[in-house]
Scaffold this motif. Structure first.
Motif, PDB file in Angstrom:
ATOM      1  N   LEU A   1       0.001  12.805 -19.714  1.00  0.00           N
ATOM      2  CA  LEU A   1      -0.985  11.753 -19.943  1.00  0.00           C
ATOM      3  C   LEU A   1      -0.751  11.050 -21.277  1.00  0.00           C
ATOM      4  O   LEU A   1      -0.998   9.850 -21.414  1.00  0.00           O
ATOM      5  CB  LEU A   1      -2.406  12.336 -19.901  1.00  0.00           C
ATOM      6  N   LEU A   2      -0.268  11.796 -22.269  1.00  0.00           N
ATOM      7  CA  LEU A   2      -0.020  11.207 -23.592  1.00  0.00           C
ATOM      8  C   LEU A   2       1.145  10.219 -23.573  1.00  0.00           C
ATOM      9  O   LEU A   2       1.303   9.432 -24.504  1.00  0.00           O
ATOM     10  CB  LEU A   2       0.253  12.317 -24.611  1.00  0.00           C
ATOM     11  N   CYS A   3       1.952  10.251 -22.512  1.00  0.00           N
ATOM     12  CA  CYS A   3       3.094   9.342 -22.407  1.00  0.00           C
ATOM     13  C   CYS A   3       2.745   8.030 -21.704  1.00  0.00           C
ATOM     14  O   CYS A   3       3.572   7.113 -21.656  1.00  0.00           O
ATOM     15  CB  CYS A   3       4.232  10.024 -21.641  1.00  0.00           C
ATOM     16  N   ILE A   4       1.544   7.953 -21.137  1.00  0.00           N
ATOM     17  CA  ILE A   4       1.175   6.774 -20.344  1.00  0.00           C
ATOM     18  C   ILE A   4       0.700   5.649 -21.251  1.00  0.00           C
ATOM     19  O   ILE A   4      -0.131   5.848 -22.140  1.00  0.00           O
ATOM     20  CB  ILE A   4       0.067   7.129 -19.335  1.00  0.00           C
ATOM     21  N   VAL A   5       1.234   4.453 -21.046  1.00  0.00           N
ATOM     22  CA  VAL A   5       0.800   3.239 -21.733  1.00  0.00           C
ATOM     23  C   VAL A   5       0.145   2.318 -20.704  1.00  0.00           C
ATOM     24  O   VAL A   5       0.730   2.035 -19.652  1.00  0.00           O
ATOM     25  CB  VAL A   5       1.976   2.514 -22.409  1.00  0.00           C
TER      26      VAL A   5
ATOM     27  N   ARG B   1       3.820  14.759 -11.337  1.00  0.00           N
ATOM     28  CA  ARG B   1       4.243  14.970 -12.727  1.00  0.00           C
ATOM     29  C   ARG B   1       3.126  15.582 -13.554  1.00  0.00           C
ATOM     30  O   ARG B   1       3.355  16.436 -14.410  1.00  0.00           O
ATOM     31  CB  ARG B   1       4.683  13.636 -13.346  1.00  0.00           C
ATOM     32  N   TYR B   2       1.875  15.151 -13.301  1.00  0.00           N
ATOM     33  CA  TYR B   2       0.744  15.706 -14.050  1.00  0.00           C
ATOM     34  C   TYR B   2       0.573  17.194 -13.752  1.00  0.00           C
ATOM     35  O   TYR B   2       0.252  17.984 -14.653  1.00  0.00           O
ATOM     36  CB  TYR B   2      -0.534  14.946 -13.706  1.00  0.00           C
ATOM     37  N   ARG B   3       0.804  17.586 -12.492  1.00  0.00           N
ATOM     38  CA  ARG B   3       0.676  19.009 -12.144  1.00  0.00           C
ATOM     39  C   ARG B   3       1.705  19.854 -12.880  1.00  0.00           C
ATOM     40  O   ARG B   3       1.444  21.002 -13.247  1.00  0.00           O
ATOM     41  CB  ARG B   3       0.827  19.182 -10.626  1.00  0.00           C
ATOM     42  N   HIS B   4       2.901  19.289 -13.105  1.00  0.00           N
ATOM     43  CA  HIS B   4       3.959  20.037 -13.767  1.00  0.00           C
ATOM     44  C   HIS B   4       3.860  19.974 -15.295  1.00  0.00           C
ATOM     45  O   HIS B   4       4.106  20.967 -15.987  1.00  0.00           O
ATOM     46  CB  HIS B   4       5.340  19.513 -13.331  1.00  0.00           C
ATOM     47  N   GLU B   5       3.494  18.803 -15.838  1.00  0.00           N
ATOM     48  CA  GLU B   5       3.529  18.611 -17.282  1.00  0.00           C
ATOM     49  C   GLU B   5       2.155  18.668 -17.945  1.00  0.00           C
ATOM     50  O   GLU B   5       2.071  18.795 -19.179  1.00  0.00           O
ATOM     51  CB  GLU B   5       4.187  17.255 -17.596  1.00  0.00           C
ATOM     52  N   GLY B   6       1.072  18.556 -17.167  1.00  0.00           N
ATOM     53  CA  GLY B   6      -0.267  18.645 -17.725  1.00  0.00           C
ATOM     54  C   GLY B   6      -0.607  17.463 -18.617  1.00  0.00           C
ATOM     55  O   GLY B   6      -0.148  16.332 -18.406  1.00  0.00           O
ATOM     56  N   ASN B   7      -1.385  17.722 -19.692  1.00  0.00           N
ATOM     57  CA  ASN B   7      -1.857  16.656 -20.579  1.00  0.00           C
ATOM     58  C   ASN B   7      -0.732  15.987 -21.367  1.00  0.00           C
ATOM     59  O   ASN B   7      -0.888  14.852 -21.830  1.00  0.00           O
ATOM     60  CB  ASN B   7      -2.902  17.205 -21.547  1.00  0.00           C
ATOM     61  N   ASP B   8       0.400  16.676 -21.521  1.00  0.00           N
ATOM     62  CA  ASP B   8       1.532  16.052 -22.210  1.00  0.00           C
ATOM     63  C   ASP B   8       1.995  14.805 -21.472  1.00  0.00           C
ATOM     64  O   ASP B   8       2.441  13.832 -22.101  1.00  0.00           O
ATOM     65  CB  ASP B   8       2.694  17.045 -22.334  1.00  0.00           C
TER      66      ASP B   8
ATOM     67  N   LYS C   1       0.830  -1.210   0.000  1.00  0.00           N
ATOM     68  CA  LYS C   1       0.000   0.000   0.000  1.00  0.00           C
ATOM     69  C   LYS C   1       0.864   1.260   0.000  1.00  0.00           C
ATOM     70  O   LYS C   1       0.566   2.235  -0.686  1.00  0.00           O
ATOM     71  CB  LYS C   1      -0.926  -0.001   1.222  1.00  0.00           C
ATOM     72  N   GLY C   2       1.955   1.215   0.784  1.00  0.00           N
ATOM     73  CA  GLY C   2       2.860   2.360   0.828  1.00  0.00           C
ATOM     74  C   GLY C   2       3.511   2.627  -0.518  1.00  0.00           C
ATOM     75  O   GLY C   2       3.643   3.786  -0.952  1.00  0.00           O
ATOM     76  N   GLN C   3       3.937   1.545  -1.192  1.00  0.00           N
ATOM     77  CA  GLN C   3       4.559   1.699  -2.513  1.00  0.00           C
ATOM     78  C   GLN C   3       3.582   2.280  -3.521  1.00  0.00           C
ATOM     79  O   GLN C   3       3.920   3.171  -4.303  1.00  0.00           O
ATOM     80  CB  GLN C   3       5.065   0.337  -3.000  1.00  0.00           C
ATOM     81  N   ARG C   4       2.348   1.789  -3.512  1.00  0.00           N
ATOM     82  CA  ARG C   4       1.347   2.289  -4.456  1.00  0.00           C
ATOM     83  C   ARG C   4       1.013   3.758  -4.178  1.00  0.00           C
ATOM     84  O   ARG C   4       0.802   4.545  -5.103  1.00  0.00           O
ATOM     85  CB  ARG C   4       0.088   1.430  -4.387  1.00  0.00           C
ATOM     86  N   LYS C   5       0.970   4.120  -2.924  1.00  0.00           N
ATOM     87  CA  LYS C   5       0.697   5.515  -2.575  1.00  0.00           C
ATOM     88  C   LYS C   5       1.826   6.413  -3.056  1.00  0.00           C
ATOM     89  O   LYS C   5       1.588   7.511  -3.597  1.00  0.00           O
ATOM     90  CB  LYS C   5       0.513   5.641  -1.061  1.00  0.00           C
ATOM     91  N   ALA C   6       3.072   5.951  -2.891  1.00  0.00           N
ATOM     92  CA  ALA C   6       4.222   6.752  -3.318  1.00  0.00           C
ATOM     93  C   ALA C   6       4.226   6.938  -4.835  1.00  0.00           C
ATOM     94  O   ALA C   6       4.466   8.041  -5.351  1.00  0.00           O
ATOM     95  CB  ALA C   6       5.520   6.088  -2.855  1.00  0.00           C
ATOM     96  N   ILE C   7       3.943   5.836  -5.584  1.00  0.00           N
ATOM     97  CA  ILE C   7       3.923   5.913  -7.047  1.00  0.00           C
ATOM     98  C   ILE C   7       2.803   6.835  -7.519  1.00  0.00           C
ATOM     99  O   ILE C   7       2.984   7.660  -8.419  1.00  0.00           O
ATOM    100  CB  ILE C   7       3.765   4.507  -7.647  1.00  0.00           C
ATOM    101  N   THR C   8       1.636   6.701  -6.892  1.00  0.00           N
ATOM    102  CA  THR C   8       0.502   7.544  -7.270  1.00  0.00           C
ATOM    103  C   THR C   8       0.800   9.013  -7.017  1.00  0.00           C
ATOM    104  O   THR C   8       0.488   9.883  -7.849  1.00  0.00           O
ATOM    105  CB  THR C   8      -0.751   7.120  -6.484  1.00  0.00           C
ATOM    106  N   SER C   9       1.424   9.310  -5.884  1.00  0.00           N
ATOM    107  CA  SER C   9       1.768  10.699  -5.567  1.00  0.00           C
ATOM    108  C   SER C   9       2.768  11.259  -6.582  1.00  0.00           C
ATOM    109  O   SER C   9       2.656  12.422  -7.011  1.00  0.00           O
ATOM    110  CB  SER C   9       2.370  10.785  -4.155  1.00  0.00           C
ATOM    111  N   GLU C  10       3.715  10.421  -6.987  1.00  0.00           N
ATOM    112  CA  GLU C  10       4.701  10.861  -7.983  1.00  0.00           C
ATOM    113  C   GLU C  10       4.034  11.156  -9.329  1.00  0.00           C
ATOM    114  O   GLU C  10       4.336  12.154  -9.982  1.00  0.00           O
ATOM    115  CB  GLU C  10       5.770   9.780  -8.153  1.00  0.00           C
ATOM    116  N   LEU C  11       3.099  10.287  -9.743  1.00  0.00           N
ATOM    117  CA  LEU C  11       2.393  10.506 -11.001  1.00  0.00           C
ATOM    118  C   LEU C  11       1.548  11.779 -10.966  1.00  0.00           C
ATOM    119  O   LEU C  11       1.511  12.543 -11.944  1.00  0.00           O
ATOM    120  CB  LEU C  11       1.512   9.295 -11.319  1.00  0.00           C
ATOM    121  N   LEU C  12       0.882  12.008  -9.846  1.00  0.00           N
ATOM    122  CA  LEU C  12       0.083  13.227  -9.717  1.00  0.00           C
ATOM    123  C   LEU C  12       0.960  14.470  -9.753  1.00  0.00           C
ATOM    124  O   LEU C  12       0.595  15.497 -10.344  1.00  0.00           O
ATOM    125  CB  LEU C  12      -0.717  13.192  -8.402  1.00  0.00           C
TER     126      LEU C  12
END
Length: 243
Positions: A153-157, A144-151, A131-142
């Protein structure tokens, strides 16, 4: 006397219960026969439950002098103890252990605030570390989205796995055809999905489909296969998403 009249009505109720007459109709028949001295609808329902639970006595416990309230509270405590010992126990088992009716046990369980629920199936139970690992990964992704925006999201597979029948029959609605009103109806033999299944792994991104691979017979899902799959995904990305 009033006691004798009630005794007679209980005897009638017992007979009509054996005839599988509903409680409401039993009460109507008693009203027609006994008019103003007919017992109330709630009393009729109580006696119907009493006889349906397999009890044969038509003696009213109130007249026998038994302290019904104290007995009920004692039974309720025993019901609570039985449930605490075995959360899977059934109402029928409790009724047999205590020697009381099914409906009486059901009422006690409801008054104790219990309700039977099924466990919710999940793919796997996560540890606190997971659970801790998933929370850390999710926080990192969020972040990145705040900094890079929709660009970003276009990189996610995204990848997913699912089982498919090797043969899936045509649905009934898929066989529908246009016919004139007087045309004969068409018949079709009923078929069922094949028992054999195959696993498919599919990858896609915001632009659409990228890669699909099927698990070959005899193979199993393991780390080596995932590594091989990721190599194929990288080649597919290079071909379909250059740059």
């Amino acid at each position: 006397s009033h006691h004798d009249m009630s005794f007679r009505q209980r005897a009638v109720i017992k007979f009509l219960v054996k005839e599988e007459i509903p409680a409401a109709e039993i009460h109507q028949r008693l009203q027609r026969a006994y008019e103003s001295v007919c017992m109330g609808a709630s009393s009729v329902r109580r006696w119907v439950r009493h006889f349906k639970d397999g009890n044969n006595s038509i003696e009213d416990e109130h007249w026998s002098g038994r302290p019904q309230t104290a007995s009920t509270e004692c039974d309720k405590e025993r019901v609570d103890e039985i449930i605490q010992d075995d959360r899977h126990v059934t109402v029928d088992t409790i009724a047999q252990k205590l020697g009381i009716g099914h409906s009486a046990v059901q009422e006690m369980i409801e008054s104790l605030g219990y309700r039977k629920v099924c466990s919710r199936w999940v793919p796997q139970l996560l540890t606190e570390d997971h659970k801790g690992q998933r929370k850390a990964i999710t926080s990192e992704l969020l972040q990145r989205y705040r900094h890079e925006g929709n660009d970003f999201l276009l990189c996610i597979v995204t990848g997913d796995e699912s089982w498919f029948h090797r043969f899936k029959p045509e649905m009934k609605w898929q066989s529908m055809e246009w016919h004139h009103l007087h045309s004969p109806s068409k018949k079709k033999e009923k078929t069922v999905p094949s028992a054999a299944k195959v696993m498919s792994t599919v990858f896609w991104d915001a632009e659409g489909f990228i890669l699909a691979k099927f698990l070959e017979p005899g193979q199993t899902i393991n780390a080596a296969r995932y590594v091989q799959m990721l190599h194929k995904l990288r080649c597919a990305l290079r071909d379909k998403r250059p740059g």
